[in-house]
Design an enzyme around this catalytic site. Structure first.
Site, PDB file in Angstrom:
ATOM      1  N   SER A 186       0.806  -1.218   0.000  1.00  0.00           N
ATOM      2  CA  SER A 186       0.000   0.000   0.000  1.00  0.00           C
ATOM      3  C   SER A 186       0.838   1.266   0.000  1.00  0.00           C
ATOM      4  O   SER A 186       0.442   2.264  -0.594  1.00  0.00           O
ATOM      5  CB  SER A 186      -0.946   0.011   1.196  1.00  0.00           C
ATOM      6  OG  SER A 186      -1.877  -1.023   1.079  1.00  0.00           O
ATOM      7  N   HIS A 208      -0.189   3.726   4.193  1.00  0.00           N
ATOM      8  CA  HIS A 208      -0.927   4.463   3.167  1.00  0.00           C
ATOM      9  C   HIS A 208      -0.559   5.949   3.213  1.00  0.00           C
ATOM     10  O   HIS A 208      -0.258   6.561   2.183  1.00  0.00           O
ATOM     11  CB  HIS A 208      -2.434   4.326   3.379  1.00  0.00           C
ATOM     12  CG  HIS A 208      -2.955   2.935   3.301  1.00  0.00           C
ATOM     13  ND1 HIS A 208      -2.789   2.026   4.310  1.00  0.00           N
ATOM     14  CD2 HIS A 208      -3.659   2.306   2.339  1.00  0.00           C
ATOM     15  CE1 HIS A 208      -3.368   0.894   3.972  1.00  0.00           C
ATOM     16  NE2 HIS A 208      -3.905   1.034   2.775  1.00  0.00           N
TER      17      HIS A 208
END
Length: 164
Positions: A60, A125
């Site tokens: 991610s 993220h």
């Protein structure tokens, strides 16, 4: 090759294909590979510092580096792009990124199922997004590059190396 589930694996693969391949075609394999690896590294390091009990799974950080670099590329080359849907592309990228971050936050703080282990962190993220914007503005090609942009490239590269 670990992911939280098929949703994360599919979403990451889809975003890598939809955003990563066009970025590679425009900016070259080397720049985009460095960007992706820097996002993965920053995501992993951020999780190990901020959320030590959470496992790091998936790519991610790299995917978010690609997405936010795409946004930086569109903003940086707004006048030179001939695509009539620039704003729509940015909104769709932001919606996709926001929904996945929201899902990751939900998974992290929701009570885990009895059979599942610790929930993965969402900090990768966010770190990938920061790396994507900062490196995207510096290492991706501007269609109208000026000397001050080249100086900015060296300053941001030095700062990025210092923080690592």
């Amino acid at each position: 090759f670990m992911h939280v589930g098929l949703e994360q694996l599919g979403f990451n693969a889809l975003l890598q294909l939809m955003i990563g391949v066009p970025l590679e075609m425009v900016h070259g394999v080397l720049r985009i590979s460095l960007l992706y690896l820097a996002g993965v590294l920053a995501g992993s390091l951020t999780v190990s510092i901020t959320d030590m009990r959470a496992p790091v799974v998936g790519g991610s950080g790299g995917v978010y580096a690609l997405c936010s670099a795409h946004l930086a590329n569109v903003v940086m080359n707004w006048a030179g792009m001939r695509c009539p849907y620039k704003l729509l592309r940015m909104v769709l990228a932001l919606v996709c990124m926001s929904s996945e971050v929201g899902r990751a936050v939900w998974l992290r703080f929701s009570p885990p199922l009895p059979a599942s282990g610790p929930q993965p962190s969402f900090m990768a993220h966010l770190a990938g997004a920061v790396v994507g914007v900062s490196m995207g503005l510096t290492i991706l090609r501007s269609y109208e590059e000026r000397l001050r942009d080249q100086c900015g490239w060296w300053v941001v590269l030095l700062a990025y190396g210092t923080f690592l």
